[in-house]
Design a protein around this motif. Structure first.
Motif, PDB file in Angstrom:
ATOM      1  N   ALA A 154       0.683  -1.251   0.198  1.00  8.52           N
ATOM      2  CA  ALA A 154       0.163  -0.089  -0.020  1.00  8.52           C
ATOM      3  C   ALA A 154       0.544   1.244  -0.182  1.00  8.52           C
ATOM      4  O   ALA A 154       0.034   2.147  -0.383  1.00  8.52           O
ATOM      5  CB  ALA A 154      -0.969   0.411   0.937  1.00  8.52           C
ATOM      6  N   ALA A 155       1.915   1.283   0.366  1.00 10.87           N
ATOM      7  CA  ALA A 155       2.848   2.433   0.743  1.00 10.87           C
ATOM      8  C   ALA A 155       3.871   2.529  -0.638  1.00 10.87           C
ATOM      9  O   ALA A 155       4.744   3.223  -1.047  1.00 10.87           O
ATOM     10  CB  ALA A 155       3.560   2.517   1.583  1.00 10.87           C
ATOM     11  N   GLY A 156       3.364   1.498  -1.512  1.00 12.13           N
ATOM     12  CA  GLY A 156       4.410   1.422  -2.888  1.00 12.13           C
ATOM     13  C   GLY A 156       3.312   2.347  -3.365  1.00 12.13           C
ATOM     14  O   GLY A 156       3.205   2.873  -4.513  1.00 12.13           O
ATOM     15  N   PRO A 157       4.482   2.347  -5.067  1.00  9.36           N
ATOM     16  CA  PRO A 157       4.629   3.245  -6.045  1.00  9.36           C
ATOM     17  C   PRO A 157       3.484   2.510  -6.976  1.00  9.36           C
ATOM     18  O   PRO A 157       3.778   1.191  -7.788  1.00  9.36           O
ATOM     19  CB  PRO A 157       5.124   2.800  -7.206  1.00  9.36           C
ATOM     20  N   GLU A 173      10.525  10.359  -6.848  1.00  4.77           N
ATOM     21  CA  GLU A 173      11.292  10.071  -5.970  1.00  4.77           C
ATOM     22  C   GLU A 173      11.014   8.826  -5.391  1.00  4.77           C
ATOM     23  O   GLU A 173      12.566   9.284  -4.725  1.00  4.77           O
ATOM     24  CB  GLU A 173       8.784  10.066  -5.111  1.00  4.77           C
ATOM     25  N   GLY A 174      11.219   8.358  -5.803  1.00  5.57           N
ATOM     26  CA  GLY A 174      12.487   6.817  -6.533  1.00  5.57           C
ATOM     27  C   GLY A 174      13.337   7.411  -6.131  1.00  5.57           C
ATOM     28  O   GLY A 174      14.696   6.709  -5.179  1.00  5.57           O
ATOM     29  N   VAL A 175      13.883   7.846  -7.167  1.00  9.20           N
ATOM     30  CA  VAL A 175      15.673   8.201  -7.291  1.00  9.20           C
ATOM     31  C   VAL A 175      16.362   9.767  -5.899  1.00  9.20           C
ATOM     32  O   VAL A 175      17.149   9.573  -6.114  1.00  9.20           O
ATOM     33  CB  VAL A 175      15.646   8.957  -8.704  1.00  9.20           C
ATOM     34  N   ALA A 186      13.496   6.698   2.963  1.00  5.32           N
ATOM     35  CA  ALA A 186      12.814   5.992   2.360  1.00  5.32           C
ATOM     36  C   ALA A 186      12.315   6.743   1.415  1.00  5.32           C
ATOM     37  O   ALA A 186      11.395   8.003   1.888  1.00  5.32           O
ATOM     38  CB  ALA A 186      12.044   5.088   3.835  1.00  5.32           C
ATOM     39  N   PRO A 187      11.840   6.195   0.654  1.00  2.00           N
ATOM     40  CA  PRO A 187      10.436   7.162  -0.031  1.00  2.00           C
ATOM     41  C   PRO A 187       9.255   7.350  -0.351  1.00  2.00           C
ATOM     42  O   PRO A 187       8.764   6.446   0.412  1.00  2.00           O
ATOM     43  CB  PRO A 187      10.547   6.438  -1.793  1.00  2.00           C
TER      44      PRO A 187
END
Length: 256
Positions: free
Chosen positions: A196-199, A240-242, A250-251
């Motif tokens: 749920a917190a992922g991309p 955001e990940g980069v 943490a992203p």
């Protein structure tokens, strides 16, 4: 009176529970329709968790609901009710976790295998029970099973209709993992929270790519990857990940 399907929304997680425990959550027409509607509603969350009430996940088709059907009737039920239900899982734009808390038999086994991630209690069993009553696997079983375990194991499971314990299912690659019964809720909750917190956009693209991979040549699949990666590369989540990687933090993905 409680519905045949219970839906709980906890933040970005949609939890769907089959609620006919007195018949091991057997699938009758009303339950199938409620489940399909609940799954489609869950598309608006960031992860869906599907489980069963009571001692079992799902015992498959309610045979009292299928008596008297002729050939056209069987086709109508499968095409009109089972196909939309399975597609509501496989085409969901978010990850779908099956939390298999007990027996998953017949169409119930394949309902679980339709999900993206299957986590089972160690006491759970998967049974392709169809030949016991003179039928073949349905609800996508003839597609999901050989893709997960290979032709020989799929043949054995379907022909013999013998229970496959959760640990064996995990060893075969039929499911993601089997966990102690008392830890099932904890493990599923942790997996769901992580997803749920992922991309979310990348998850949707990943599902599309992997689910179509068996029907593509390598050349065609490389083209699919390039197209979907191009879309993901324009997302806020990629930026955001980069940034998070470069800043060693943490992203914070938003799904956009």
């Amino acid at each position: 009176m409680a519905g045949l399907v219970q839906v709980e929304r906890e933040g970005d997680i949609c939890r769907i529970t089959l609620n006919r425990p007195e018949v091991m959550n057997a699938l009758n027409r009303a339950l199938r329709r409620e489940l399909t509607a609940a799954l489609l509603e869950g598309h608006g969350a960031r992860v869906i968790v599907l489980t069963g009430a009571g001692r079992g996940f799902c015992s498959g088709q309610d045979l009292s609901d299928a008596s008297g059907l002729d050939a056209a009737g069987f086709e109508a039920v499968l095409n009109g009710e089972y196909v939309p239900m399975i597609r509501a899982i496989t085409e969901a734009p978010v990850p779908v976790i099956a939390a298999v808390n007990g027996v998953a038999a017949g169409a119930g086994a394949n309902l679980a295998l339709a999900c993206d991630l299957v986590i089972a209690a160690e006491s759970a069993v998967f049974i392709q029970a169809f030949t016991r009553i003179g039928l073949i696997p349905d609800a996508g079983g003839t597609s999901f099973l050989p893709r997960r375990v290979g032709l020989q194991r799929a043949m054995g499971a379907a022909l013999l209709a013998e229970p496959v314990p959760a640990r064996q299912a995990a060893d075969w690659g039929m499911i993601w993992e089997a966990v102690p019964d008392e830890r099932l809720a904890e493990v599923v909750a942790a997996r769901a929270a992580k997803l749920a917190a992922g991309p979310t956009g990348a998850y949707a693209a990943l599902k599309q790519a992997l689910r179509g991979a068996f029907d593509q040549s390598l050349e065609a699949q490389l083209a699919v990857e390039a197209r979907l990666q191009g879309i993901c590369g324009q997302s806020e989540d990629f930026r955001e990940g980069v940034a998070a990687f470069q800043e060693k933090r943490a992203p914070r993905f938003t799904g956009r």
